[in-house]
Design a protein around this motif. Structure first.
Motif, PDB file in Angstrom:
ATOM      1  N   LEU A 378      -3.067  -0.337 -22.613  1.00  0.00           N
ATOM      2  CA  LEU A 378      -2.138  -1.038 -21.729  1.00  0.00           C
ATOM      3  C   LEU A 378      -2.058  -2.521 -22.053  1.00  0.00           C
ATOM      4  O   LEU A 378      -1.055  -3.170 -21.762  1.00  0.00           O
ATOM      5  N   GLY A 379      -3.105  -3.061 -22.684  1.00  0.00           N
ATOM      6  CA  GLY A 379      -3.044  -4.453 -23.094  1.00  0.00           C
ATOM      7  C   GLY A 379      -2.202  -4.626 -24.343  1.00  0.00           C
ATOM      8  O   GLY A 379      -1.714  -5.709 -24.636  1.00  0.00           O
ATOM      9  N   SER A 380      -2.039  -3.523 -25.093  1.00  0.00           N
ATOM     10  CA  SER A 380      -1.264  -3.571 -26.328  1.00  0.00           C
ATOM     11  C   SER A 380       0.222  -3.531 -25.976  1.00  0.00           C
ATOM     12  O   SER A 380       0.706  -2.565 -25.400  1.00  0.00           O
ATOM     13  N   LEU A 381       0.940  -4.609 -26.325  1.00  0.00           N
ATOM     14  CA  LEU A 381       2.310  -4.801 -25.826  1.00  0.00           C
ATOM     15  C   LEU A 381       3.230  -3.596 -25.963  1.00  0.00           C
ATOM     16  O   LEU A 381       3.777  -3.104 -24.992  1.00  0.00           O
ATOM     17  N   GLY A 382       3.404  -3.134 -27.192  1.00  0.00           N
ATOM     18  CA  GLY A 382       4.386  -2.077 -27.436  1.00  0.00           C
ATOM     19  C   GLY A 382       4.016  -0.787 -26.730  1.00  0.00           C
ATOM     20  O   GLY A 382       4.888  -0.049 -26.245  1.00  0.00           O
ATOM     21  N   MET A 383       2.711  -0.508 -26.663  1.00  0.00           N
ATOM     22  CA  MET A 383       2.253   0.720 -26.023  1.00  0.00           C
ATOM     23  C   MET A 383       2.437   0.644 -24.514  1.00  0.00           C
ATOM     24  O   MET A 383       2.781   1.625 -23.863  1.00  0.00           O
ATOM     25  N   VAL A 393      -1.389   4.932 -16.271  1.00  0.00           N
ATOM     26  CA  VAL A 393      -2.000   3.789 -15.592  1.00  0.00           C
ATOM     27  C   VAL A 393      -2.879   4.271 -14.448  1.00  0.00           C
ATOM     28  O   VAL A 393      -3.996   3.781 -14.243  1.00  0.00           O
ATOM     29  N   VAL A 394      -2.367   5.242 -13.702  1.00  0.00           N
ATOM     30  CA  VAL A 394      -3.132   5.792 -12.582  1.00  0.00           C
ATOM     31  C   VAL A 394      -4.465   6.329 -13.100  1.00  0.00           C
ATOM     32  O   VAL A 394      -5.531   6.028 -12.557  1.00  0.00           O
ATOM     33  N   MET A 456       5.600  11.069 -16.689  1.00  0.00           N
ATOM     34  CA  MET A 456       5.652  11.196 -15.228  1.00  0.00           C
ATOM     35  C   MET A 456       5.342   9.856 -14.553  1.00  0.00           C
ATOM     36  O   MET A 456       4.275   9.308 -14.720  1.00  0.00           O
ATOM     37  N   PRO A 457       6.314   9.319 -13.798  1.00  0.00           N
ATOM     38  CA  PRO A 457       6.086   8.037 -13.138  1.00  0.00           C
ATOM     39  C   PRO A 457       5.107   8.183 -11.978  1.00  0.00           C
ATOM     40  O   PRO A 457       4.983   9.256 -11.409  1.00  0.00           O
ATOM     41  N   ARG A 458       4.420   7.086 -11.660  1.00  0.00           N
ATOM     42  CA  ARG A 458       3.534   7.151 -10.516  1.00  0.00           C
ATOM     43  C   ARG A 458       4.346   7.030  -9.235  1.00  0.00           C
ATOM     44  O   ARG A 458       5.500   6.640  -9.255  1.00  0.00           O
ATOM     45  N   ARG A 459       3.730   7.376  -8.127  1.00  0.00           N
ATOM     46  CA  ARG A 459       4.343   7.267  -6.800  1.00  0.00           C
ATOM     47  C   ARG A 459       5.558   8.179  -6.635  1.00  0.00           C
ATOM     48  O   ARG A 459       6.492   7.861  -5.902  1.00  0.00           O
ATOM     49  N   TYR A 460       5.553   9.319  -7.342  1.00  0.00           N
ATOM     50  CA  TYR A 460       6.625  10.294  -7.200  1.00  0.00           C
ATOM     51  C   TYR A 460       6.171  11.446  -6.310  1.00  0.00           C
ATOM     52  O   TYR A 460       5.101  12.020  -6.545  1.00  0.00           O
TER      53      TYR A 460
END
Lengths: 553, 350
Positions: A378-383, A393-394, A456-460
């Protein structure tokens, strides 16, 4: 060479006649106490209560996600469920957990002090915490709030009719509780160390709580400001975040993450401290590279303040500021890597036993390594572009927070339980619980990495049917995990009455807290200890025990 | 790091065809996947390394086999090793990620433009030819498409997993994202920023078509008016032409050819006339007074929808010469249908 001499058989022993628990009686003696140990217990009860409330919401969220259609509850209810899960778990559990319970109880004892520097402020900070809790509970009773724990404007200020203000007030107050705890710790560590307790003789638990306290004191006010601005924007429409009034909606993100990214380290750093104590005790060794571990805590605290904008890589911040924040994020990953290897190498040439706290440490090392390395994704910009705001992220932050922090918390609870209560927990069932927790955890959160990269987005509340298999696995894992968390609740309560008497130093550990009776006296030490040895000096301990045995003999 | 091309092909083909891998449907996707696979290799190696160390020590030095611990101070060499090696790897990941990021967010100059407005809870896409779509987007294969996006209410986020791109859609400012689709088909479109009750309902479909099919789709679904034409009509009806007529005596600057040019402002700064700048001038004119003009333009805040602003900007973009302004001026005079707006009446009274 160190020889560990076993202490006299304690099967016939009884609890010390006088201790901090029976020093005074009655509810008022607890509610008006200034004893840091009693306050720690007050925190422990309230934190456990909120943990299970937050856990209930997590369970509801996972249950809803069992099927792709959002059919268990209305979308609105689901949003309130994950919002309450986040708010309760972060502000009422993770942030105060280790510092306010274990830190409150042991930090003064570990440095040879009779109490924290400001005992009454310490009590006040518990009352503030409870007041915050009452606001959050009130929100629940009134019908909940659905902002998500991130309170993103302008959603929270203009587009929601739920109880944003009540919750925000709660969090604002909880912030003060955390600032007071931080201040108390900082002053205590600076001013109240026993003679001979130099900075580099401090146990690593004290170092890590100290670093976390600095973050609390410097970071929390920014959250408070952000929350006040949200409240003002909601009530009188001042417009700092409102583009139609010349405001900037991104400003809120900056303010919020300026606290909330360091907050991650507020949560995890005290956990690191617990791991250092436990690893050292059950390998019977000094922590490998003590200085590096101590300074890596400080480094994390310092760097932690310069990485917040990595939450905004996809929000149209300039490419060059994204570059800087990505680089700084990579740098903050290094001290965590240092610690992992130091813990591993502490075991080298040790004499290792596998009591429950140590099992939790193994769990911690495995899960936190995965959590930390997936943070590099997640710190890697493109990723980050692909992964952010998805279940990846979750999964990542649950690996760090739940797999890391909660494992450390449980390790700490089991490790210090004999000292706090004077009684041992039952070893068999607690080992079983540790294993169940680990398996449940992996099953719950590993599939979320995969489903996250699938998109899959979070908070769905509802999701495309092809993601179902992974979500079912995750929900099944959550059930196992729930069992793993319930077990300690029962056997620890059981041990309060039926547990074996622990004696003063059941683990043969070196810390000052193990050199006094269990449970301790109200004033901790009968006379102020004079410290002549480094933390984790097992040779000193062996000599001390030999002397004591001769004395007894 | 060198991986044999055959092995790499096998690895990506096998992985990407499984149900545990998203479709690869843009030119960015293989690049993103390569970094993703590298990062997992790093994670797996890291976890195995740490796990093996811990397991080895736990077995080798358990109390039964090793009853007495040997106290070790630490080792500067080892500390340096496990500081520098992770640092090196992380810096490598940083460079790779930054390179990918610039690839994802720097659009090619010839990209086809599509506008997207996000609102609670739908995605509204507008093609320059005037085609409107809701919760859907049709794009041609093999051609760079740039989306210029804005939100009408709260934060949203436009995410197409199969293309490996995503960008936040923000109230009050334009953000852009681009992609070049490589495989015909229908893909998920998600809103990934939590935006209220129906957040999980704010989904749609991206349809990638052969250029010929796309051409056919464009012709069939046109509303007959391009965005620029809509903008031209708005330009007339809001009375903009009364000041921005292009005449030498006009009280507003000539807008022909202004898009993309540098404008000297009253406060001495220079501004580039981008989409975002033009939108901002329409909404907050008093903050953007060009050099040599009076701050008399009224604000249009609350009078024009985001779609309307897009139309206006698209119209201004289309003005390469003064010809269109003149023509608009003539038509609006001739049919006399344009209502008198505050702007126009102000002009009259001056």
């Amino acid at each position: 060479m160190s020889t560990i001499v076993s202490l006299p058989d304690q099967s016939t022993a009884t609890l010390p006649k006088k201790n901090y628990i029976n020093a005074e009686h009655g509810l008022l003696s607890w509610l008006l106490t200034a004893d840091h140990k009693r306050i720690a217990l007050l925190y422990m009860f309230s934190i456990t209560f909120f943990f299970f409330i937050g856990g209930f919401f997590a369970g509801m969220v996972r249950l809803e996600l069992l099927t792709p259609a959002g059919d268990l509850m209305a979308a609105d209810t689901y949003n309130k469920m994950f919002t309450m899960h986040g708010i309760v778990m972060i502000f009422l559990f993770l942030v105060p957990s280790v510092p306010a319970t274990l830190g409150n109880f042991f930090l003064p004892i570990m440095i040879g002090a009779k109490d924290l520097a400001f005992p009454k402020i310490n009590l006040l900070s518990w009352y503030l915490y409870m007041a915050a809790g009452i606001f959050v509970i009130t929100t629940l009773v009134l019908g909940g709030v659905d902002t998500g724990w991130t309170f993103t404007t302008p959603l929270s200020t203009h587009y929601l009719n739920t109880h944003v203000a009540t919750t925000a007030t709660g969090i604002f107050i909880a912030g003060f509780s955390s600032i007071f705890t931080g201040l108390n710790f900082i002053v205590t560590v600076h001013r109240m160390r026993a003679p001979g307790m130099t900075w580099f003789r401090l146990p690593l638990f004290v170092w890590s709580n100290y670093a976390a306290s600095v973050l609390m004191v410097l970071g929390t006010p920014v959250l408070a400001i952000a929350i006040v601005l949200v409240a003002l924007e909601r009530t009188i429409g001042i417009g700092v975040f409102d583009p139609t009034k010349g405001g900037d909606p991104l400003l809120f993100q900056h303010l919020f993450w300026f606290y909330s990214h360091p907050a991650v380290y507020i949560m995890i750093l005290p956990g690191f401290g617990v791991i250092s104590e436990v690893v050292s005790t059950f390998t019977r060794k000094r922590v490998f590279g003590y200085t590096a571990v101590a300074f890596s805590s400080v480094a994390i605290a310092v760097f932690g303040f310069f990485v917040w904008a990595h939450h905004m890589f996809i929000m149209g911040v300039s490419n060059y500021s994204a570059l800087v924040f990505s680089l700084l994020t990579m740098l903050v990953a290094v001290p965590s890597a240092i610690k992992i290897f130091n813990w591993a190498f502490t075991m080298q040439k040790g004499s290792i036993t596998f009591e429950t706290p140590m099992l939790y440490v193994f769990g911690f090392i495995g899960l936190f390594t995965i959590g930390g390395l997936t943070g590099v994704f997640l710190g890697s910009l493109g990723m980050d572009v692909m992964l952010t705001e998805t279940y990846f992220v979750v999964a990542h932050f649950h690996f760090v927070m739940v797999g890391g922090m909660l494992m450390a918390f449980l390790a700490g609870i089991h490790f210090w339980w004999p000292k706090m209560t004077g009684r041992m927990y039952p070893e068999g069932v607690s080992k079983f619980a540790a294993v169940v927790t680990f398996i449940g955890f992996i099953l719950t959160f590993f599939p979320q990495f995969v489903v996250g990269y699938l998109g899959m987005p979070r908070r769905y509340a509802a999701y495309p049917p092809e993601y179902q298999v992974l979500n079912v696995l995750s929900t099944a894992g959550a059930t196992v995990l729930g069992v793993g968390y319930m077990l300690p609740l029962f056997y620890l309560a059981w041990s309060l009455k039926y547990g074996a008497i622990a004696g003063s130093n059941p683990w043969q550990a070196t810390g000052l807290e193990w050199q006094i009776q269990s449970p301790p006296l109200t004033e901790n030490f009968t006379e102020t200890p004079i410290v002549t040895q480094e933390a984790y000096d097992y040779e000193w301990l062996a000599k001390k025990q030999e002397r004591e045995l001769q004395h007894v003999g | 790091m060198q991986i044999s091309p055959v092995l790499w092909q096998f690895l990506t083909k096998w992985l990407t065809s499984s149900a545990l891998w998203p479709d690869q449907a843009s030119t960015i996707a293989p690049w993103a996947d390569a970094l993703y696979i590298f990062l997992w290799l790093m994670t797996v190696v890291g976890v195995i390394l740490v796990g093996a160390l811990v397991l080895f020590f736990a077995i080798r030095y358990r109390k039964e086999r090793h009853p007495e611990a040997v106290q070790i101070e630490g080792s500067t060499l080892l500390e340096a090793t496990w500081t520098i090696i992770p640092l090196g790897i992380f810096l490598f990941v940083f460079v790779w990620g930054a390179w990918l990021y610039f690839r994802i967010y720097n659009p090619p100059a010839d990209a086809m433009q599509v506008y997207v407005v996000g609102k609670q809870w739908m995605w509204k896409a507008e093609h320059p030819g005037g085609q409107h779509e809701i919760n859907a987007l049709h794009v041609p294969m093999g051609r760079p498409v740039q989306l210029t996006m804005i939100s009408q209410d709260v934060f949203h986020s436009y995410s197409i997993p199969a293309f490996r791109v995503k960008r936040e859609v923000i109230p009050g400012r334009y953000t852009t994202v681009w992609f070049n689709a490589t495989k015909p088909g229908t893909y998920h479109l998600f809103c990934t920023q939590y935006c209220g009750t129906l957040h999980s309902g704010m989904v749609g479909e991206i349809t990638v078509m052969d250029p010929a099919d796309y051409q056919k789709w464009t012709e069939e679904s046109t509303s007959g008016m391009s965005l620029a034409q809509n903008g031209e009509r708005l330009f007339a009806s809001l009375g903009c032409i009364s000041c921005h007529s292009g005449n030498a005596t006009a009280s507003g600057p000539n807008l022909a050819g202004i898009y993309g040019s540098k404008i000297k402002m009253d406060d001495g700064t220079e501004q580039v006339a981008t989409d975002g700048f033009l939108r901002d001038v329409i909404l907050n004119p008093s903050q953007h007074v060009p050099y040599g003009y009076k701050p008399i333009m009224p604000t249009y805040q609350g009078q024009i929808s985001e779609e309307g602003l897009i139309d206006l900007v698209e119209y201004i973009k289309s003005l390469k010469t003064n010809y269109r302004v003149q023509q608009t001026l003539d038509t609006s005079k001739s049919d006399d249908a344009a209502p008198i707006t505050p702007a126009a009446s102000q002009k009259v009274t001056q």
